[in-house]
Design an enzyme around this catalytic site. Structure first.
Site, mmCIF file in Angstrom:
data_model
loop_
_atom_site.group_PDB
_atom_site.id
_atom_site.type_symbol
_atom_site.label_atom_id
_atom_site.label_comp_id
_atom_site.label_asym_id
_atom_site.label_seq_id
_atom_site.Cartn_x
_atom_site.Cartn_y
_atom_site.Cartn_z
ATOM 1 N N GLU A 1 0.980 -1.121 0.098
ATOM 2 C CA GLU A 1 -0.057 -0.220 -0.141
ATOM 3 C C GLU A 1 0.784 1.280 -0.138
ATOM 4 O O GLU A 1 0.999 2.171 1.034
ATOM 5 C CB GLU A 1 -0.837 -0.080 1.265
ATOM 6 C CG GLU A 1 -1.852 -1.389 1.215
ATOM 7 C CD GLU A 1 -2.929 -1.059 2.220
ATOM 8 O OE1 GLU A 1 -2.696 -0.236 3.077
ATOM 9 O OE2 GLU A 1 -3.954 -1.842 2.170
ATOM 10 N N GLU B 1 -5.408 -8.517 1.153
ATOM 11 C CA GLU B 1 -6.002 -8.150 2.397
ATOM 12 C C GLU B 1 -7.609 -7.886 2.426
ATOM 13 O O GLU B 1 -7.888 -7.287 1.446
ATOM 14 C CB GLU B 1 -5.389 -6.900 2.959
ATOM 15 C CG GLU B 1 -3.922 -7.056 3.447
ATOM 16 C CD GLU B 1 -3.446 -5.656 4.185
ATOM 17 O OE1 GLU B 1 -4.072 -5.040 4.663
ATOM 18 O OE2 GLU B 1 -2.157 -5.624 4.249
HETATM 19 C C1 BGC Z 1 -2.353 -2.613 5.908
HETATM 20 C C2 BGC Z 1 -2.526 -3.165 7.679
HETATM 21 C C3 BGC Z 1 -3.500 -2.763 8.265
HETATM 22 C C4 BGC Z 1 -5.006 -2.992 7.643
HETATM 23 C C5 BGC Z 1 -6.043 -2.440 8.767
HETATM 24 C C6 BGC Z 1 -3.941 -2.050 5.554
HETATM 25 O O1 BGC Z 1 -4.146 -0.724 5.227
HETATM 26 O O2 BGC Z 1 -2.099 -3.005 4.933
HETATM 27 O O3 BGC Z 1 -1.402 -3.294 7.800
HETATM 28 O O4 BGC Z 1 -3.319 -3.201 9.608
HETATM 29 O O5 BGC Z 1 -4.680 -2.203 6.627
HETATM 30 O O6 BGC Z 1 -6.195 -1.049 8.827
#
Ligand code: BGC
Length: 455
Positions: free
Chosen positions: A177, A365
């Site tokens: 990101e 994610e």
């Molecule tokens: C990031 C993580 C973070 C997650 C939740 C993403 O932006 O890669 O490191 O914990 O979102 O906020």
């Protein structure tokens, strides 16, 4: 009768995604490892940023975090017991190169070798992110991502990682990101290293774009049969109204949040049209930079949690666009105050798949932080199960509609250090009691386990 059959039809099964679909969990070094100063480990910008009062919720930090450094075997065994076959984690640059460049740490290399070997022993495939936000502080002291020397520093780091682990690790992501670590870290100053303003933001963007490709090239050259990606934060952007002004504000937000980093890597250059101030990036660029920003990734990691509603605002500098907070919209939200809006994941997969040069998308994610209810010492996190199920239905829909999505990683395995929000928002499939470091699988963990092993 009708109801029952409807229920059955809408039930989700991993089988629907095909036998080759990749299921996993995602983590990041600073959020879980702890052991912040073991052996010769150098400080990272997150060690320093979180040691300063007022930067993190309740002045917490990742000094111990989930103690993963010492408990990696326990956690990987837990993954194995849950049938999780793919584990995404990041490497701590300052653990591997305590001075940022130069002499590598023997112990640092050994530590990641041990994790990788243990994963493989357990039948779990490691997916490595080279950079998940924890720059060595010594490099930040020389300007960090704002200094063009980062191109050399990053290359040296990538070479070390490829050399040390590339014989066993085939799945790699270059950056996590970049919009977040440049935007929050070098423009808003709410993440490490806490820098603000355009003079930090624009060079950090340009250098991150170049490093994305540099990392890709190093991995391609040095790791045989590598599967190379990089990851992007992204959110569906919806205009607040059909007024022209709001529609163009939404377009600008989409450019900034969803397009700025991927398009140069695809050879499309920066999307400069909508936001005049971005043109200043050109002033920083050297003649070969546009060409050197291009890299043919094997996959793009899409990371989506929510959508944003955007309206025109005269007062917001440069972007002239403002997010209408989910807390003011009477919608379901998570502990991060993010709207729960499953179609956003479908739409982002669609948006990224629509670039002809994107070969495939993996959701690297997705997940949610809720106040998990504990009933009879069980963690009844029904909201997280519902969230995951609803977002997965969107992934399934994307697959059925022929979009190029081939994997899904839950953020995250255990509750962990959530950056500026400290330990308050809990995203894990596994609960951690931070006083005792005891792990306990939540109902969502059991649910995910049953789901991925059901096919
Ligand atoms: C990031 C993580 C973070 C997650 C939740 C993403 O932006 O890669 O490191 O914990 O979102 O906020």
């Amino acid at each position: 009768m009708l109801n029952l059959s409807n229920e059955k039809d809408s039930r989700l099964s991993a089988e629907d995604f095909g036998a080759n679909f990749i299921w996993g969990v995602s983590t990041a070094a600073y959020q879980i490892e702890g052991a912040h100063n073991i052996h010769d480990k150098g400080k990272s910008i997150w060690d320093v940023f979180s040691s300063k009062k007022g930067n993190i919720y309740q002045n917490q930090n990742g000094t111990v975090a989930c103690d993963f450094y010492y408990r990696y075997k326990e956690d990987i065994l837990l993954m194995k017991s849950m049938g999780i076959k793919n584990f995404r984690f990041s490497l701590s640059w300052s653990r591997l190169l305590p001075s940022g460049v130069g002499k590598p740490s023997k112990e640092g290399i050994q530590y990641y070798n041990d994790i990788i070997d243990f994963c493989l022993e357990c039948g779990i495939t490691p997916w490595i992110t080279l950079y998940h936000w924890d720059l060595p502080q010594v490099l930040e002291d020389q300007g960090g991502w704002v200094n063009r020397k980062i191109l050399e520093w990053f290359k040296e780091y990538a070479v070390l990682c490829a050399q040390s682990f590339g014989d066993r690790v085939k799945n790699w992501m270059v950056l996590n990101e970049p919009m977040v670590f440049t935007g929050a870290g070098y423009f808003l100053g709410v993440h490490a290293p806490g820098k603000k303003g355009l003079k930090h933001f624009l060079p950090s963007v340009h250098h991150a774009v170049l490093c994305q490709a540099i990392g890709g090239r190093v991995l391609r050259e040095m790791v045989s049969k590598a599967n190379i990606g990089t990851t992007f934060s992204c959110s569906q952007i919806t205009p607040n109204s059909q007024k022209k002004k709001d529609i163009s504000a939404a377009k600008r937000a989409d450019t900034m949040l969803n397009r700025l980093f991927i398009e140069p890597s695809l050879g499309m250059g920066y999307p400069l049209g909508d936001i005049p101030v971005l043109k200043k990036i050109k002033e920083l660029a050297e003649p070969e930079d546009e060409q050197n920003s291009i890299f043919e990734f094997d996959f793009i990691g899409v990371q989506n949690y929510t959508r944003e509603i955007v309206k025109h605002s005269f007062w917001v500098p440069y972007l002239k666009a403002k997010i209408v907070k989910a807390t003011k919209r009477n919608v379901k939200i998570t502990l991060m105050d993010w709207e729960v809006y499953p179609p956003s994941l479908y739409n982002m997969i669609a948006q990224f798949s629509a670039y002809p040069k994107v070969k495939k998308v993996i959701v690297t994610e997705n997940g949610a932080a809720f106040n998990d209810a504990v009933v009879d010492s069980k963690i009844k996190d029904v909201e997280r199960i519902a969230y995951l199920e609803d977002y997965l239905k969107e992934v399934k829909r994307a697959k059925e509609n022929g979009l190029k999505v081939e994997g899904y990683f839950v953020w995250t395995f255990t509750d962990n250090f959530e950056w500026a929000e400290g330990y308050y928002p809990k995203f894990g499939l596994v609960h951690v009691d931070f006083k005792t470091q005891k792990r306990k699988i939540k109902d969502s963990g059991f649910w995910y386990s049953r789901f991925i092993t059901s096919s």
